[in-house]
Design a protein around this motif. Structure first.
Motif, PDB file in Angstrom:
ATOM      1  N   MET A 173      -5.542 -51.231 -13.572  1.00  0.00           N
ATOM      2  CA  MET A 173      -4.804 -52.510 -13.969  1.00  0.00           C
ATOM      3  C   MET A 173      -3.499 -52.435 -14.355  1.00  0.00           C
ATOM      4  N   ALA A 174      -3.095 -51.246 -14.768  1.00  0.00           N
ATOM      5  CA  ALA A 174      -1.750 -51.113 -15.190  1.00  0.00           C
ATOM      6  C   ALA A 174      -0.684 -51.011 -13.949  1.00  0.00           C
ATOM      7  N   ASP A 175      -1.368 -50.852 -12.678  1.00  0.00           N
ATOM      8  CA  ASP A 175      -0.558 -50.411 -11.602  1.00  0.00           C
ATOM      9  C   ASP A 175      -0.004 -51.989 -10.986  1.00  0.00           C
ATOM     10  N   LYS A 176      -0.712 -52.835 -11.451  1.00  0.00           N
ATOM     11  CA  LYS A 176      -0.262 -54.203 -11.039  1.00  0.00           C
ATOM     12  C   LYS A 176       1.140 -55.011 -11.445  1.00  0.00           C
ATOM     13  N   GLY A 177       1.812 -55.567 -10.423  1.00  0.00           N
ATOM     14  CA  GLY A 177       3.182 -56.268 -10.795  1.00  0.00           C
ATOM     15  C   GLY A 177       3.941 -56.142  -9.605  1.00  0.00           C
ATOM     16  N   VAL A 178       5.406 -56.209  -9.957  1.00  0.00           N
ATOM     17  CA  VAL A 178       6.158 -56.375  -8.785  1.00  0.00           C
ATOM     18  C   VAL A 178       6.798 -55.128  -8.268  1.00  0.00           C
ATOM     19  N   TYR A 179       6.763 -54.611  -7.170  1.00  0.00           N
ATOM     20  CA  TYR A 179       7.400 -53.507  -6.589  1.00  0.00           C
ATOM     21  C   TYR A 179       8.556 -53.736  -5.565  1.00  0.00           C
ATOM     22  N   GLU A 180       9.430 -52.899  -5.749  1.00  0.00           N
ATOM     23  CA  GLU A 180      10.950 -53.167  -5.269  1.00  0.00           C
ATOM     24  C   GLU A 180      11.086 -51.904  -4.210  1.00  0.00           C
ATOM     25  N   CYS A 181      11.709 -52.035  -3.132  1.00  0.00           N
ATOM     26  CA  CYS A 181      12.140 -50.931  -2.351  1.00  0.00           C
ATOM     27  C   CYS A 181      13.721 -51.377  -1.965  1.00  0.00           C
ATOM     28  N   MET A 182      14.411 -50.159  -1.862  1.00  0.00           N
ATOM     29  CA  MET A 182      15.658 -50.450  -1.499  1.00  0.00           C
ATOM     30  C   MET A 182      16.202 -49.227  -0.422  1.00  0.00           C
ATOM     31  N   VAL A 183      16.705 -49.989   0.666  1.00  0.00           N
ATOM     32  CA  VAL A 183      17.376 -49.101   1.670  1.00  0.00           C
ATOM     33  C   VAL A 183      18.691 -48.871   1.786  1.00  0.00           C
ATOM     34  N   ARG A 184      19.293 -47.881   1.723  1.00  0.00           N
ATOM     35  CA  ARG A 184      20.888 -47.591   1.489  1.00  0.00           C
ATOM     36  C   ARG A 184      21.079 -46.881   2.888  1.00  0.00           C
ATOM     37  N   THR A 185      22.064 -47.477   3.770  1.00  0.00           N
ATOM     38  CA  THR A 185      22.582 -46.852   5.025  1.00  0.00           C
ATOM     39  C   THR A 185      24.162 -46.935   4.880  1.00  0.00           C
ATOM     40  N   ASP A 186      24.639 -46.176   5.728  1.00  0.00           N
ATOM     41  CA  ASP A 186      26.217 -46.327   6.029  1.00  0.00           C
ATOM     42  C   ASP A 186      26.611 -47.685   6.250  1.00  0.00           C
ATOM     43  N   SER A 187      25.766 -48.636   6.574  1.00  0.00           N
ATOM     44  CA  SER A 187      26.368 -50.070   7.106  1.00  0.00           C
ATOM     45  C   SER A 187      25.979 -50.871   5.667  1.00  0.00           C
ATOM     46  N   GLY A 188      25.203 -50.424   4.889  1.00  0.00           N
ATOM     47  CA  GLY A 188      24.861 -51.196   3.603  1.00  0.00           C
ATOM     48  C   GLY A 188      23.614 -50.816   2.922  1.00  0.00           C
ATOM     49  N   ASP A 189      23.475 -51.758   2.084  1.00  0.00           N
ATOM     50  CA  ASP A 189      22.322 -51.397   1.116  1.00  0.00           C
ATOM     51  C   ASP A 189      21.467 -52.868   1.468  1.00  0.00           C
ATOM     52  N   ALA A 190      19.975 -52.679   1.279  1.00  0.00           N
ATOM     53  CA  ALA A 190      18.916 -53.878   1.410  1.00  0.00           C
ATOM     54  C   ALA A 190      17.911 -53.535   0.481  1.00  0.00           C
ATOM     55  N   THR A 191      17.309 -54.610  -0.200  1.00  0.00           N
ATOM     56  CA  THR A 191      16.276 -54.396  -0.942  1.00  0.00           C
ATOM     57  C   THR A 191      14.997 -55.632  -0.529  1.00  0.00           C
ATOM     58  N   ALA A 192      13.757 -55.221  -0.912  1.00  0.00           N
ATOM     59  CA  ALA A 192      12.811 -56.169  -0.857  1.00  0.00           C
ATOM     60  C   ALA A 192      11.626 -55.877  -1.734  1.00  0.00           C
ATOM     61  N   THR A 193      10.969 -56.925  -1.986  1.00  0.00           N
ATOM     62  CA  THR A 193      10.057 -56.843  -3.111  1.00  0.00           C
ATOM     63  C   THR A 193       8.616 -57.705  -2.687  1.00  0.00           C
ATOM     64  N   MET A 194       7.667 -56.838  -3.282  1.00  0.00           N
ATOM     65  CA  MET A 194       6.250 -57.397  -3.186  1.00  0.00           C
ATOM     66  C   MET A 194       5.581 -57.290  -4.580  1.00  0.00           C
ATOM     67  N   SER A 195       4.583 -58.328  -4.535  1.00  0.00           N
ATOM     68  CA  SER A 195       3.703 -58.262  -5.740  1.00  0.00           C
ATOM     69  C   SER A 195       2.399 -57.887  -5.512  1.00  0.00           C
ATOM     70  N   LEU A 196       2.034 -56.819  -6.461  1.00  0.00           N
ATOM     71  CA  LEU A 196       0.604 -56.229  -6.098  1.00  0.00           C
ATOM     72  C   LEU A 196      -0.254 -56.801  -7.225  1.00  0.00           C
ATOM     73  N   SER A 197      -1.416 -57.545  -6.918  1.00  0.00           N
ATOM     74  CA  SER A 197      -2.296 -57.983  -7.850  1.00  0.00           C
ATOM     75  C   SER A 197      -3.853 -56.867  -7.891  1.00  0.00           C
ATOM     76  N   VAL A 198      -4.177 -56.671  -8.948  1.00  0.00           N
ATOM     77  CA  VAL A 198      -5.382 -55.739  -9.025  1.00  0.00           C
ATOM     78  C   VAL A 198      -6.570 -56.490  -9.698  1.00  0.00           C
TER      79      VAL A 198
END
Length: 199
Positions: free
Chosen positions: A20-45
């Protein structure tokens, strides 16, 4: 990631033994020479209740016309659930039961319910079942229990004792009558023999 290359550009996060402690919002970030980008998703348990266990008090060798309390217990649900009771005829007995719900570790619930059968008998309902339901009413487990009137194999159970008592008394009365009749016949025979001798 060691496997990262031009042909494999997918990166994943694996969660094992999800809690149950694993539920919540997860974010990933991609960093490249062209710039950075992030995305999020919510995990329900969600956590389901385990199959219930049942027991009774008294535990075994129960005599007729004894009040019997049957217990049904289950753990593991992430929300307060319900326990429903049924007898062997399908009658819903939940209204006569008592339910206690407690949080075990601050996140999961344990359910404990008890149903008292007043003056239980062999001829009445002896088999009961309980079903565990989540907060939405969906069944997540079921167990059945038969009131243990008969003792375990190898022991002298109360049922046998009651049956013995039921047929032993009439046999004793009949036996006494037979012995009385035989005694009366014997006395009559002796008197008739004595009478013949006198004649």
């Amino acid at each position: 990631m060691p496997s990262w290359n031009n042909k494999n550009m997918n990166v994943s996060l694996l969660l094992t033994n999800t809690k149950m402690a694993d539920k919540g919002v997860y974010e990933c970030m991609v960093r490249t020479d062209s710039g950075d980008a992030t995305a999020t998703m919510s995990l329900s348990v969600t956590a389901m209740y385990k199959s219930p266990t049942m027991s009774s008090s008294p535990e075994n060798c129960i005599k007729q016309n004894t009040d019997v309390t049957i217990f049904c217990n289950s753990t593991g649900g992430h929300q307060k659930g319900l326990i429903w009771w049924f007898d062997e005829f399908g009658t819903n007995c939940t209204g006569s039961a008592e339910l206690v719900a407690k949080k075990t570790d601050g996140t999961l619930f344990s359910l404990s319910s008890k149903l008292t059968v007043l003056k239980a008998t062999y001829s009445g309902s002896t088999n009961y079942s309980c079903t565990v339901h989540n907060t939405n009413g969906v069944q997540e487990g079921k167990a059945s229990f038969e009131i243990p009137f008969v003792c375990s194999a190898g022991s002298k159970d109360d049922f046998a004792s009651d049956s013995t008592t039921q047929w032993l008394a009439p046999v004793g009365v009949i036996g006494s009558l037979v012995i009385g009749l035989l005694a009366a016949l014997l006395i009559l025979k002796r008197r008739s023999v004595q009478h013949m001798k006198l004649c």
